[in-house]
Design a protein around this motif. Structure first.
Motif, PDB file in Angstrom:
ATOM      1  N   PHE A  36     -59.326  -9.012-100.032  1.00 13.47           N
ATOM      2  CA  PHE A  36     -60.059  -8.538 -98.858  1.00 13.47           C
ATOM      3  C   PHE A  36     -59.256  -7.549 -98.014  1.00 13.47           C
ATOM      4  CE2 PHE A  36     -62.285 -12.590 -99.767  1.00 13.47           C
ATOM      5  CZ  PHE A  36     -63.555 -12.053 -99.972  1.00 13.47           C
ATOM      6  N   ASP A  60     -65.872  -5.998 -98.796  1.00 14.73           N
ATOM      7  CA  ASP A  60     -66.683  -6.602 -97.743  1.00 14.73           C
ATOM      8  C   ASP A  60     -67.017  -8.052 -98.090  1.00 14.73           C
ATOM      9  OD1 ASP A  60     -69.820  -7.084 -96.787  1.00 14.73           O
ATOM     10  OD2 ASP A  60     -68.550  -6.118 -95.275  1.00 14.73           O
ATOM     11  N   GLY A  61     -66.575  -8.974 -97.228  1.00 12.16           N
ATOM     12  CA  GLY A  61     -66.754 -10.392 -97.489  1.00 12.16           C
ATOM     13  C   GLY A  61     -68.211 -10.808 -97.626  1.00 12.16           C
ATOM     14  N   GLU A  78     -65.069 -14.250 -95.698  1.00  9.48           N
ATOM     15  CA  GLU A  78     -63.887 -14.124 -96.557  1.00  9.48           C
ATOM     16  C   GLU A  78     -63.200 -15.480 -96.719  1.00  9.48           C
ATOM     17  OE1 GLU A  78     -61.335 -11.069 -95.007  1.00  9.48           O
ATOM     18  OE2 GLU A  78     -62.970  -9.635 -94.784  1.00  9.48           O
TER      19      GLU A  78
END
Length: 224
Positions: free
Chosen positions: A109, A114-115, A75
């Motif tokens: 996020f 989902d990063g 992220e």
């Protein structure tokens, strides 16, 4: 505390960042802390508050943001690029590719995206677009929703979001004229939606009481 901590300098997409503009020098610093077997990003500067333009001068606004204490590297890579091999993402990227990547902030996020999945998509196509997101002062987590910004007219899309303080959740289209309300069950809100009109589609939540206004969470775009 016996923690393994690193100080990292690098390039940040923070206050004053212009998308696509090359970085000429490092402009920020943060920490990496090893939690268990994983390195996590900690940015006490961004977690302390943010900057605002007041009469042409930068003014620091104090507002604690817990997101920036213990961030997934997948992220953080969207706005923190280290000047050495300390990104902890695979595959690694160059500074030039980082400059081309979309600017994705913490509000995206914290909604549950989902990063690692987002990073994989962007690594394949830096021109990919994601929905606009806005920070709302309450817990919000999407368990299911479209990842990409553009939604095709006449296609079916599923939305599932958990907002424990939410009173109502609405999908608003046709320049605010068309409202669809999510079904509600103890903080869980669901909606199956088929776009019929081109243009912005916003997801908004009403908190507090029936007289409170709706706050925007996400904005998509419906296309043919």
């Amino acid at each position: 505390m016996g923690l393994n901590i690193k100080k990292v300098s690098g390039y940040s997409k923070g206050y004053g960042y212009i998308p696509g503009k090359p970085f000429l020098k490092t402009d920020h610093a943060w920490n990496l802390i090893k939690i268990g077997d994983e390195w996590r990003v900690f940015d006490a500067t961004w977690g302390h508050g943010y900057g605002e333009n007041k009469g042409g001068r930068l003014k620091s606004i104090k507002k604690f943001n817990e997101y920036w204490f213990n961030v997934d590297p997948y992220e953080a890579i969207f706005n923190h690029f280290p000047d050495s091999d300390n990104s902890f993402v695979e595959p690694s990227i160059s500074l030039k590719k980082y400059e081309k990547m979309p600017h994705i902030g913490s509000s995206f996020f914290t909604l549950g995206f989902d990063g690692k999945e987002i990073y994989s998509l962007v690594n394949s196509n830096t021109n990919i677009k994601f929905p606009e997101t806005y920070q709302v002062d309450t817990h919000i987590k999407f368990n299911d929703c479209p990842i990409l910004k553009d939604l095709k007219i006449n296609n079916s899309y599923q939305f599932e979001v958990y907002i424990p303080r939410g009173l109502k959740v609405a999908l608003i289209s046709k320049k605010g004229k068309n409202w669809k309300y999510f079904e509600s069950d103890n903080g869980d809100f669901t909606l199956n939606y088929i776009p019929k009109y081109k243009g912005d589609i916003s997801i908004s939540v009403q908190l507090g009481n029936i007289n409170s206004f709706y706050e925007t969470i996400l904005i998509y775009n419906a296309i043919k």
